[in-house]
Structures are given as C-alpha cells and as structure tokens.
Design a protein around this motif. Structure first.
Motif, PDB file in Angstrom:
ATOM      1  N   GLU A   1       0.836  -1.213   0.000  1.00 34.60           N
ATOM      2  CA  GLU A   1       0.000   0.000   0.000  1.00 34.60           C
ATOM      3  C   GLU A   1       0.866   1.255   0.000  1.00 34.60           C
ATOM      4  OE1 GLU A   1      -3.662   0.777   1.198  1.00 34.60           O
ATOM      5  OE2 GLU A   1      -4.153  -1.094   2.245  1.00 34.60           O
TER       6      GLU A   1
ATOM      7  N   LYS B   1       3.913   1.590  -1.172  1.00 36.54           N
ATOM      8  CA  LYS B   1       4.521   1.734  -2.495  1.00 36.54           C
ATOM      9  C   LYS B   1       3.503   2.252  -3.507  1.00 36.54           C
ATOM     10  CE  LYS B   1       7.188  -1.711  -3.816  1.00 36.54           C
ATOM     11  NZ  LYS B   1       7.660  -3.102  -4.007  1.00 36.54           N
ATOM     12  N   ASN B   2       2.285   1.751  -3.430  1.00 35.92           N
ATOM     13  CA  ASN B   2       1.250   2.183  -4.364  1.00 35.92           C
ATOM     14  C   ASN B   2       0.832   3.638  -4.162  1.00 35.92           C
ATOM     15  OD1 ASN B   2       1.136  -0.323  -5.623  1.00 35.92           O
ATOM     16  ND2 ASN B   2      -0.528  -1.070  -4.319  1.00 35.92           N
ATOM     17  N   SER B   3       1.138   4.185  -2.986  1.00 33.82           N
ATOM     18  CA  SER B   3       0.766   5.574  -2.711  1.00 33.82           C
ATOM     19  C   SER B   3       1.649   6.569  -3.458  1.00 33.82           C
ATOM     20  CB  SER B   3       0.831   5.850  -1.204  1.00 33.82           C
ATOM     21  OG  SER B   3       2.184   5.921  -0.760  1.00 33.82           O
TER      22      SER B   3
END
Length: 334
Positions: free
Chosen positions: A182, A184-186
C-alpha cells in the motif's frame, strides 16, 4: 498520545517486569508445536494493552491510515507518514518500523526517528533528504515472554511460516507485506531503499522478516531477542534466510532475559551459515553512548532481571539512530 504519557507508560513496567524467567520454569499458555515452523501461531487475547491500539498518532502527524482484515478476520492497520517533498520525481526511502511488545506504534515518539523524517540522509543524495515512515500495528496475542509480557500487543516471531505460497502464512508477515505494498502504491517511494527497523519484539520480527522477504534493502534494529532461538522460546529453530538482507543489530551489553547473549548467538550463527551476509552487531554501554566489546556477564542470569538491564531495554539509543540510518544508506538493493 503525547510523549510524556508514553514515557510514563514505559517506565511503569519497570517494577512489573522484575520477576524471574528461565526456559525451564516459564509456563506459556498453549505451548503447541508446529514441526515445520517451530511453534503454532500465537492465539489472540484481550489484554489491557490491546486498548492502546485504538488511539494512534497518525492523524496528528498528518499521516495516512491503511486498514485491512487479515486471514484470521482481525482488523489490522498501519500509518504512513511522508514528507511533503516525496513524489514520483523525488522518491524517498521507506522505513518500516515495528513497535515493541506491550506498546503501540505511538511509542516511536520516545525515539528521535520521527523528528528526522524530513532531514535524515538515507540516500547519499542531498536533493533527496528524509524518508517515508510506515508504522504497522501488531496484534493482541499470547507471547513466549515472562509476565507481564506473556500477553499483549506484539508480533508473532515464534510461528515462523514465511512461505508466501502457504495458506497458513504468518498473519503478521502477511500484514506487513500488505502495508508495504500500500505504501509503495501511494507513490513517492524508492523501491531500492525499503528498510526494516524495530525495537525489542518488533526488532526480532524485523530481522526474521527481512531475511525472508525479497526487495528489502536492509534492516537496522534495536534490542532484538533472537527470533529463532530466544531464551524463552520452548521450540527454537536453526536460523534460516532465503535472502541475504544486510542486518544491523544494536544491543545493550546489559539487557533483560539474556538478550545480549541470545542476539550475539544469532549473529554468530548467521555468519557461520551465511558467510556472505553483511552484518554489523553493535553493543553499547549502560549510558548507550559508547560501544563495548562484550556482553555484561552480571546481566546474563534469567533468574536476576537486574533493574539496569530493564532501564536500558526501555530506552531508545538516541545517540545511535544516525548510525542505523548510515547502515541503511550504505545498503540499498544491489
């Protein structure tokens, strides 16, 4: 939760932890064994410290809270705090910090980590100061530790199933995996510089996790019991690592329940089994200012939890945080 309150909570345990503990007289609840993974998963409990998971510093520090439900159906959460400078054009390292048992992620306020989030050098690049900080929360479970730490908030490093293809993967490992993804995806995260850190039980979990998880650059931890063969573990195992993740371990030469000796054994065992593994094991004196060469034998007895060892254990080594950051900076993914 404010810093003075957390400090009060920390030192309130000093008198409570002054009992005895040996592997022979410890009587943990549900000491079931899993032949492949050491111990069976630690069962959930409802302890007073579990209430500390309700309040957290995330909103107060301008962070983003992630929520998730693990395979046990338990609600999990983590807080991501990023400097305003973080972007896909200026990606910052990610430090994943695991709290000690009995205390929630807010206990990071007693360290000097958060205050350096915008200034610390973890890249060697003056154009990219600072780092993103991920604070996952553990669970309220049984522990293989002496009372009062036999139940409470913590991390299950005793059930050592880190096989991501297993339906019975350690749920704490799965939670950390999920929250790193999560983060990293931000956006704004440097994939080559994802680091683990932690304190006490959280440090033990950080070591085991880092040694068995791809794409973790390095781990730098404080006062970690041996996650494979702690003095109070009824079913220890030989240390194993699927990844040669560099490890920095900082320990007090005088600490509770023989942690100095068990951690020293861990680093020696890892060096023997994995000669190419980059390690740095640092022992500090009672002032936590200077390095020493050996554990203090007066603190080794599990039948005599010296108060100085406990005081040492519940203090973050402020003078060595920069050295932990230095180790991270020098060990990005190859």
């Amino acid at each position: 939760m404010k810093k003075p309150l957390i400090l009060l909570c920390l030192f309130s345990l000093i008198s409570a932890c002054g009992g005895t503990s040996t592997k022979s007289n410890l009587q943990p609840a549900s000491p079931s064994v899993n032949a492949d993974y050491g111990n069976s998963p630690r069962p959930s409990t409802t302890s007073p410290t579990g209430l500390l998971l309700i309040a957290n510093l995330c909103i107060a520090e301008g962070g983003t809270q992630f929520d998730w439900t693990d395979a046990n159906g338990e609600a999990r959460n983590a807080c991501l705090i990023k400097p305003a400078t973080a972007s896909d054009d200026i990606p910052l390292p990610l430090v994943v910090w695991l709290h000690p048992s009995l205390f929630p992620p807010d206990v990071i306020l007693t360290t000097n980590i958060l205050e350096q989030i915008s200034t610390a050098d973890l890249t060697g690049d003056p154009e990219r100061p600072g780092f993103a900080l991920l604070l996952p929360a553990g669970r309220d479970t049984e522990h293989f530790y002496p009372a009062p730490d036999d139940t409470g908030i913590g991390w299950d490093n005793w059930y050592r199933n880190l096989d991501r293809s297993s339906p019975d993967l350690n749920v704490d490992v799965a939670a950390i995996d999920h929250f790193i993804a999560e983060a990293k995806n931000s956006g704004g995260i440097d994939d080559q510089r994802i680091y683990l850190s932690g304190w006490s039980n959280g440090a033990a979990m950080a070591i085991m996790y880092s040694l068995n998880t791809p794409d973790i650059a390095a781990a730098a931890v404080y006062s970690a019991p041996n996650p494979y063969d702690d003095n109070t573990d009824p079913n220890p195992q030989i240390p194993f690592a699927s990844e040669l993740t560099p490890i920095y371990g900082l320990n007090n030469s005088c600490d509770v329940i023989g942690i100095c000796y068990s951690s020293s054994k861990l680093h020696a065992d890892l060096a023997a089994r994995y000669p190419e593994l980059v390690q740095q094991h640092v022992l500090v004196d009672d002032l936590q200012l200077n390095e020493v060469q050996a554990c203090n034998a007066l603190c080794a007895s599990e039948d005599n939890l010296l108060s100085i060892g406990l005081v040492n254990h519940v203090r973050w080594p402020l003078a060595f945080t920069s050295d932990m950051f230095r180790f991270m900076r020098e060990n990005p993914l190859k």
